[in-house]
Design a protein around this motif. Structure first.
Motif, PDB file in Angstrom:
ATOM      1  N   GLY A 163       1.710   1.280 -16.371  1.00 47.45           N
ATOM      2  CA  GLY A 163       0.881   2.484 -16.427  1.00 47.45           C
ATOM      3  C   GLY A 163      -0.125   2.584 -15.294  1.00 47.45           C
ATOM      4  N   MET A 164      -0.303   1.521 -14.534  1.00 46.49           N
ATOM      5  CA  MET A 164      -1.216   1.613 -13.383  1.00 46.49           C
ATOM      6  C   MET A 164      -0.502   2.385 -12.275  1.00 46.49           C
ATOM      7  N   VAL A 165      -1.244   3.306 -11.671  1.00 51.03           N
ATOM      8  CA  VAL A 165      -0.700   4.091 -10.572  1.00 51.03           C
ATOM      9  C   VAL A 165      -0.996   3.340  -9.275  1.00 51.03           C
ATOM     10  N   PHE A 166       0.061   3.003  -8.561  1.00 52.83           N
ATOM     11  CA  PHE A 166      -0.083   2.388  -7.243  1.00 52.83           C
ATOM     12  C   PHE A 166       0.265   3.433  -6.189  1.00 52.83           C
ATOM     13  N   ALA A 167      -0.395   3.340  -5.049  1.00 50.99           N
ATOM     14  CA  ALA A 167      -0.132   4.309  -3.986  1.00 50.99           C
ATOM     15  C   ALA A 167      -0.105   3.601  -2.649  1.00 50.99           C
ATOM     16  N   ASN A 168       0.589   4.239  -1.703  1.00 50.52           N
ATOM     17  CA  ASN A 168       0.739   3.651  -0.370  1.00 50.52           C
ATOM     18  C   ASN A 168       0.750   4.801   0.643  1.00 50.52           C
ATOM     19  N   TRP A 169      -0.152   4.764   1.631  1.00 54.31           N
ATOM     20  CA  TRP A 169      -0.236   5.848   2.616  1.00 54.31           C
ATOM     21  C   TRP A 169       0.957   5.861   3.568  1.00 54.31           C
ATOM     22  N   ASP A 170       1.599   4.707   3.710  1.00 53.78           N
ATOM     23  CA  ASP A 170       2.612   4.559   4.760  1.00 53.78           C
ATOM     24  C   ASP A 170       3.957   5.086   4.269  1.00 53.78           C
ATOM     25  N   GLU A 171       4.395   6.186   4.858  1.00 54.62           N
ATOM     26  CA  GLU A 171       5.654   6.755   4.363  1.00 54.62           C
ATOM     27  C   GLU A 171       6.848   5.871   4.705  1.00 54.62           C
ATOM     28  N   ASN A 172       6.665   4.956   5.646  1.00 53.87           N
ATOM     29  CA  ASN A 172       7.744   4.022   5.980  1.00 53.87           C
ATOM     30  C   ASN A 172       7.650   2.711   5.210  1.00 53.87           C
ATOM     31  N   ALA A 173       6.692   2.630   4.305  1.00 56.35           N
ATOM     32  CA  ALA A 173       6.500   1.368   3.575  1.00 56.35           C
ATOM     33  C   ALA A 173       7.715   1.065   2.707  1.00 56.35           C
ATOM     34  N   GLU A 174       7.921  -0.215   2.452  1.00 53.66           N
ATOM     35  CA  GLU A 174       8.990  -0.602   1.537  1.00 53.66           C
ATOM     36  C   GLU A 174       8.694  -0.010   0.161  1.00 53.66           C
ATOM     37  N   ASP A 175       9.745   0.291  -0.603  1.00 54.72           N
ATOM     38  CA  ASP A 175       9.499   0.897  -1.911  1.00 54.72           C
ATOM     39  C   ASP A 175       8.856  -0.133  -2.827  1.00 54.72           C
ATOM     40  N   PHE A 176       8.277   0.363  -3.912  1.00 57.56           N
ATOM     41  CA  PHE A 176       7.424  -0.463  -4.750  1.00 57.56           C
ATOM     42  C   PHE A 176       8.169  -1.657  -5.354  1.00 57.56           C
TER      43      PHE A 176
END
Lengths: 471, 192
Positions: A163-176
């Motif tokens: 239920g924790m929302v994680f976010a990543n600014w990098d659109e090229n980042a590896e998926d979660f």
């Protein structure tokens, strides 16, 4: 000269005084220079290389149950909005108007049909799309319409865990899931064990710490400090029954690390917290029903097989995850502890924490309290109270941790002091019991420095990587 | 022990109707007694006399400090939230005090130095024999070790205080509302 200019032809970046960043890590001796906790150049690099590109927790989805509900949080130094959309999806948006960069939203929590900038009135939807501007025709003709895509709010990638929302600014980042790697198996066992899952009691506690953010991040896998720094917990009779027994201090169990820098400490329930005197011959399900893991009750343990594998259930029964650290600076802490009351009762600690770097010498700490959605009022209250009394700003355990983080920071402020190194020579290596179902690098036995060093190895890797300009 | 614990749970009821009774004038004797009680409490805590402070607490005490968040002026929503910084009863306060007094609690040894300034005291009669509702402004200045910087914390406190027949007063309930949403100190190894 900036760091990026100094990178030059190859190798690790250099700091303004010519020091190569790689020289701050002695990978053979397993030591790290304390300079990493003080240097403003390193701090700026961390913001770019780590916080602008890592998966970071911003909210628990239960904080924003309805369309339009939002909270304002930070990812590194950047302010963001976490918004529930009309379709139930969650957007994480940079809290900055695309027109002139004004902070869009001025409250920490609320409900909005859209976000309108206080400066010139440009408006954006819950998903960040550009909606319109006052006097738009007179000012711009149809230019903004045509450029609407370019004018949308900067949007981060999102993912959910417990239920924790994680976010990543990098659109090229590896998926979660790739980012979690072998760690997902452990985290899901601890956080996604019941049918309805976890919710947050409310927004997180927030307070400051006069220390570098890494001093907390790297400590997560450090079991060794418990005996000295948390001596008071032993004196109070809360941690263990025998001050000279490593098991009493939660030092016997299984540590896990990953190349991605995630670290996990599992304590061996069979030797550490045998609250009910359960026989080790009882089945994992029987033992879990008799001594439910933190935050759950016996009825919930019967849901575990619907959500977890047999190996995951055995993990919870035998060696439950105590502190689950995610690189760079997030953890989940689940623990059966003393309630922090002279009534002598025990209670669950269920917490998610993250730390926001503010300067090389100061971070802000966020502490969420988590409860099972299906928890009875009694269990909910007990979880809330036990968690607050153990962890967070007033927690009797964490109060003492703050002394170590701030105490090391004071040393790192001095030019002589910061020549010292932090040392991680106590290594057990890869020791994996035959019947252990979890992946990653498993270090079973006495809790040593392996997992902590894995965090530093990952940090060194990210910070010393050669990278293309403007990447 | 169990019985005391139960009383603490039940006493959550008393926060209803806070400040709705007759307002006491600052010239009334009872107002002055309650003002003196708060000054005495501040002095006892500033002198790190935690056992003395414990004697000023009713065993049914409910001691809470909610986490607060910035809201818009007309959002209609409360600054307070369900998350707490402190959520204490008598036995948990006793636990905290025993930790400081009897064990190696690094956070409080050496002790942090505090100065509490209590002002803006207002008093109302509350429903129930000898009960008063008291609000006050608190300025807490905190100095740790040899750090030249001090932590400042301001808060409004909502207290319910019981005055017994012999004139002795005890704190029955306290809610602390800090003026910061991000608390500017490294821990609450101090009471507010």
């Amino acid at each position: 000269m900036t760091i990026m200019e100094a990178v030059g032809g190859g190798g690790a970046p250099r700091l303004a005084d010519g020091t190569s960043l790689g020289d701050l890590f002695d990978l053979d001796r397993r030591e790290v220079s304390l300079r990493v906790h003080h240097d403003p150049e390193i701090f700026e690099m961390e913001m770019e290389r780590i916080f602008a590109r890592s998966w970071l927790p911003v909210a628990h989805e239960s904080e924003i149950p309805n369309p339009g509900d939002f909270v304002r949080r930070y990812m590194g130094q950047d302010s963001c909005l976490v918004v529930r959309g009309d379709d139930g999806g969650i957007s994480v948006l940079l809290n900055a108007c695309s027109h002139r960069g004004m902070s869009l939203c001025r409250e920490e929590k609320g409900r909005a049909a859209n976000f309108k900038c206080p400066y010139h009135g440009w408006a954006f939807g819950k998903d960040g799309r550009f909606m319109g501007a006052p006097f738009e025709k007179q000012m711009y003709g149809d230019q903004l319409r045509q450029e609407a895509d370019r004018l949308r709010l900067v949007r981060a990638k999102t993912a959910l865990l417990g239920g924790m929302v994680f976010a990543n600014w990098d659109e090229n980042a590896e998926d979660f899931q790739t980012y979690l790697g072998d760690f997902g198996w452990y985290l899901k066992a601890a956080l996604e064990r019941t049918n309805r899952g976890l919710e947050a009691v409310g927004p997180p506690q927030r307070h400051i710490m006069r220390a570098n953010w890494k001093l907390l991040a790297e400590q997560l896998a450090d079991g060794y400090h418990a005996r000295a720094l948390h001596q008071s917990a032993g004196d109070m009779g809360t941690l263990g029954h025998n001050a000279n027994d490593p098991a009493s201090w939660g030092l016997i169990g299984i540590n896990v690390s990953t190349p991605g820098g995630h670290t996990l400490r599992c304590i061996d329930m069979r030797v550490t917290y045998n609250f009910e005197g359960m026989s080790a011959e009882a089945s994992p399900a029987e033992r879990l029903a008799a001594v439910p893991p933190p935050g759950a009750d016996a009825a919930m343990t019967r849901e575990f097989p619907q959500n977890l594998s047999e190996d995951q259930i055995r993990l919870l029964a035998d060696t439950p995850p105590l502190v689950m650290g995610l690189f760079p600076g997030t953890d989940f802490f689940t623990l059966m502890s003393v309630s922090g009351s002279e009534d002598g009762s025990h209670g669950p600690v269920m917490v998610a924490r993250t730390w926001i770097p503010r300067s090389p010498e100061l971070f802000e700490m966020l502490t969420w309290i988590l409860v099972e959605r299906d928890a009875s009022d009694e269990l909910r209250e007990r979880t809330k109270k036990t968690t607050i009394r153990n962890f967070g700003i007033s927690g009797y355990i964490e109060q003492d941790d703050a002394e170590a983080w701030q105490g090391i920071q004071k040393v790192a402020q001095g030019p002589i002091g910061r020549r010292l190194t932090s040392k991680y020579q106590a290594q057990i290596g890869i020791v994996k019991p035959d019947d252990f179902g979890g992946g990653g690098d498993v270090h079973a036995g006495f809790s040593r420095d392996d997992a902590q060093w894995a965090w530093w190895r990952r940090y060194a890797e990210v910070m010393t990587a050669q990278e293309a300009r403007g990447a | 022990m169990t019985e005391t614990f139960k009383i603490a749970q039940d006493s959550a009821e008393i926060s209803r109707g806070f400040g709705e009774g007759r307002r006491l004038r600052p010239t009334e004797g009872r107002y002055l007694e309650l003002l003196d009680f708060l000054w005495e409490e501040a002095a006892v805590l500033d002198r790190d006399n935690l056992l003395g402070w414990k004697d000023m607490l009713d065993e049914a005490i409910v001691y809470r400090m909610p986490v607060c968040v910035t809201r818009k002026r007309r959002s209609g929503e409360s600054y307070e939230t369900e998350t707490m910084h402190f959520d204490e009863d008598y036995l948990s306060i006793c636990f905290r005090i025993r930790r400081f007094e009897e064990t190696q609690a690094w956070a409080a040894d050496p002790p942090t130095r505090t100065r509490r300034f209590v002002t803006g005291v207002r008093v109302w009669e509350a429903a129930g024999a000898g009960l008063y509702d008291v609000t006050s402004s608190l300025l807490l200045v905190r100095s740790t070790d040899d750090d030249y910087r001090t932590d400042l914390l301001t808060a409004e406190r909502f207290d319910r205080i019981r005055v017994a027949g012999d004139g002795s007063a005890r704190l029955v309930e306290r809610k602390i509302i800090a003026d910061q949403s991000t608390i500017g100190t490294h821990n609450f190894a101090v009471f507010l």
